[in-house]
Write an enzyme that holds these catalytic residues in place. Structure first.
Site: not given
Length: 472
Positions: A73, A80, A195, A228
């Site tokens: 999970v 956002s 990330e 980004v």
């Protein structure tokens, strides 16, 4: 007195049955009962066996869906909004369907960063997602199922104390409310390399590229709200020549061992250059004066990261050329900042642009704005475009007036209409001036990636889930 049988007399069959009738009765009763049970059982033909074998081997999860399962999970706490992904893997790390989909995906707005001064409220905003996610995991597997909360750039912008208070409140929520397994670092702010590398793993896993040579993988650009990321595999030689990062910055190269092959992954995260954060950076360039990126007719305030920025449109309306100029300024596309042989923007090494970058998959807000601007089908998970398509849409957005926005771009949310010119110009400038792509170069916009006969969200959480279920 009854006479005894003679010793030499021949005994008939009837006499034998009569003499042993007790023994025969004891033996025959169980045999009859067993026969009756077999007679009453439903028959099983050869065709029944074939049908069962076919259904097992042709179900969506494959034959391993009956074997051991591992769930994960993963919460994506972005700038956002908050999203949760639930995945189920077999022992070969292949995805097993959850219901009719290969993952459970839920989302809500706003994100954790919308509660900078109220950590408890921030944590409680995840309750509905947590309850639904946990309910999808079998009860007996919940204590073994990893749960992770990865906060991204939006939370980083709040500063260390505010973000840590929110993360601690989330840890307490998981401890008090959930049976899922939480490790010491389960709730954290992801650094940029995590990330970006997770996103790269996700897309190449779904494309079944892992295990192939690095030049057969695809590069990934992920445009979030606050940052980004660019990630792609490079050669061992390029990795060896990578410059050392500045103090406090992440390393440019991560070594990853996936599907039996070592990859050298170039990855860099540009904080403050996600789509929502970039709006603030572009508004800073014009300070409090009129901004040529704002759609004509708007005069308001832009809120981001707990701060407000004046966003007045120019009296003459938006201008694509002028917007490009200040966007390049905001990106710091300046060779004097580059101390390496090749840079992207802001003095950042570009990784050498080798074979792992020849096929680019571009995700998140790139897909969303392209769909809203009308040059890709929002119902399709993948689209092939060129950077110049963003420029073409930007010309249309920059030339309109605010009151025309809803009829010109009906798919764009009303709150985003004043910034549509800015968003599209920024995306075009980021691809061309920032990452050095050609305007006519083909790129793949990706929302979901086809995996078997299913489509899976192309987001970093799957890469994190793969790491979680692979750990002891």
């Amino acid at each position: 007195m009854t006479a005894k049988r003679g010793i030499g007399r021949h005994e008939s069959l009837a006499d034998k049955i009569q003499r042993h009738r007790g023994i025969i009765l004891v033996i025959s009763v169980p045999i009859v009962l067993i026969g009756l049970v077999l007679l009453l059982m439903p028959g099983r033909s050869i065709s029944d066996s074939v049908v069962e074998e076919y259904s097992v081997h042709n179900r969506k999860g494959g034959p391993n869906s009956r074997g051991p399962k591992n769930y994960a999970v993963i919460f994506d706490a972005g700038s956002s909004g908050s999203r949760v992904h639930v995945y189920c893997f077999d022992q070969n790390l292949d995805l097993i369907p959850l219901g009719n989909e290969l993952e459970l995906f839920l989302q809500l707005k706003p994100g954790l960063s919308a509660y900078p001064t109220d950590p408890r409220q921030a944590a409680n905003s995840l309750v509905s997602l947590l309850d639904k996610a946990e309910a999808s995991v079998p009860r007996e597997l919940r204590p073994k199922t990893h749960v992770r909360v990865g906060a991204t750039a939006g939370l980083r912008t709040l500063g260390h104390d505010a973000s840590e208070n929110i993360l601690q409140a989330v840890r307490e929520l998981l401890r008090d409310r959930s049976m899922l397994k939480t490790e010491a670092n389960a709730v954290t702010v992801l650094d940029g390399t995590q990330e970006g590398s997770y996103q790269w793993v996700t897309i190449n896993y779904l494309l079944r590229n892992l295990g192939k040579p690095y030049s057969d993988t695809v590069g990934v650009v992920d445009l979030g709200g606050g940052s980004v990321q660019m990630a792609y595999a490079i050669s061992e030689e390029d990795a060896a020549s990578a410059p050392k990062p500045l103090e406090g910055e992440d390393s440019y190269v991560r070594e990853m061992y996936l599907k039996g092959r070592k990859y050298f992954l170039y990855v860099h995260s540009y904080l403050h250059y996600g789509l929502l954060a970039a709006r603030a950076e572009i508004l800073k360039v014009s300070e409090d004066s009129e901004n040529p990126c704002i759609v004509a007719g708007y005069d308001g305030m832009y809120k981001y990261g707990g701060k407000e920025f004046k966003a007045p449109a120019s009296q003459s309306g938006a201008s694509l050329d002028e917007c490009r100029r200040i966007t390049i300024n905001a990106l710091k596309v300046n060779d004097t900042l580059c101390t390496h042989m090749k840079c992207t923007f802001g003095g950042v090494w570009n990784g050498g642009r080798g074979g792992g970058q020849k096929n680019m998959f571009v995700a998140s807000f790139f897909f969303d704005r392209a769909a809203e601007a009308g040059f890709v089908d929002p119902k399709q998970p993948v689209a092939t475009v060129r950077p110049m398509d963003f420029e073409k849409a930007a010309k249309k957005a920059c030339s309109m007036k605010l009151e025309e926005g809803k009829s010109t771009f009906p798919l764009v949310e009303e709150e985003n209409l004043p910034y549509l010119c800015m968003d599209l110009v920024y995306q075009y400038t980021l691809l061309i001036d920032g990452f050095g792509l050609e305007p006519s170069q083909t790129i793949t916009l990706v929302k979901k990636v086809k995996y078997g006969d299913q489509a899976v969200e192309a987001a970093w959480p799957l890469g994190s889930a793969i790491e979680a279920v692979s750990s002891p």
